[in-house]
Design a protein around this motif. Sequence first.
Motif, PDB file in Angstrom:
ATOM      1  N   ASP A  14      52.660   9.179  87.470  1.00 13.42           N
ATOM      2  CA  ASP A  14      51.953  10.533  87.690  1.00 13.42           C
ATOM      3  C   ASP A  14      51.665  11.087  86.276  1.00 13.42           C
ATOM      4  O   ASP A  14      50.455  11.592  86.100  1.00 13.42           O
ATOM      5  N   LYS A  17      49.023   9.596  84.125  1.00 14.29           N
ATOM      6  CA  LYS A  17      47.740   9.408  84.609  1.00 14.29           C
ATOM      7  C   LYS A  17      46.192   9.455  83.880  1.00 14.29           C
ATOM      8  O   LYS A  17      45.821   8.414  83.494  1.00 14.29           O
ATOM      9  N   ASN A  51      46.420   7.608  91.675  1.00 14.13           N
ATOM     10  CA  ASN A  51      47.214   7.046  90.466  1.00 14.13           C
ATOM     11  C   ASN A  51      47.130   5.530  90.355  1.00 14.13           C
ATOM     12  O   ASN A  51      47.571   4.981  89.370  1.00 14.13           O
TER      13      ASN A  51
END
Lengths: 98, 98
Positions: A14, A17, A51
């Motif tokens: 995350d 990204k 993602n």
Amino acid sequence: MKNIVIVANVKVKDEFKDEVYNELLKLHKATHKHDEGCIQYDLHKNLEDENSFTFVETWQNAKLLDEHMKKEHFLKFAQFVDGKLESMDIQKLEKVEA
Amino acid sequence: MKNIVIVANVKVKDEFKDEVYNELLKLHKATHKHDEGCIQYDLHKNLEDENSFTFVETWQNAKLLDEHMKKEHFLKFAQFVDGKLESMDIQKLEKVEA
């Protein structure tokens, strides 16, 4: 020799990204510009996982695909994403002429 | 509305490989013949796993993709492969216009 189709899935951690996405765009551009035998090199967003990104590629043959993966822009990408991915899986496919 | 790209991976239980492959070919044919909005519906063999097959599909929009999945030939395929697969995963993607 038949074309090789590659489906490469990249799931990014995350926190990385946006920066990985930018590198994917650079890889996409450089590959189209420089790599012989590249018939298709399409980058996709996953509509159900922000993602995850997927390349759908078509290469003239295995030799030219290997050359792509030794190119500086590919190696630079591989180095950049090291440690920044949840997973990466690459499928080597051959289209069925049905 | 943007096109929807689908990558659908099917891994078949060894004992059912040939019969499922035949049904994949039938599904491929019927979809090309009958399904509106089908821009691409390519079946692939996996070069590293003879029990795995992958559809790479492009659909005009989500509505026409849904209609495809309610068609008799699709439902018949889904029923036929029930219990004959190791796994099936479907990715809904959107091409990045880079």
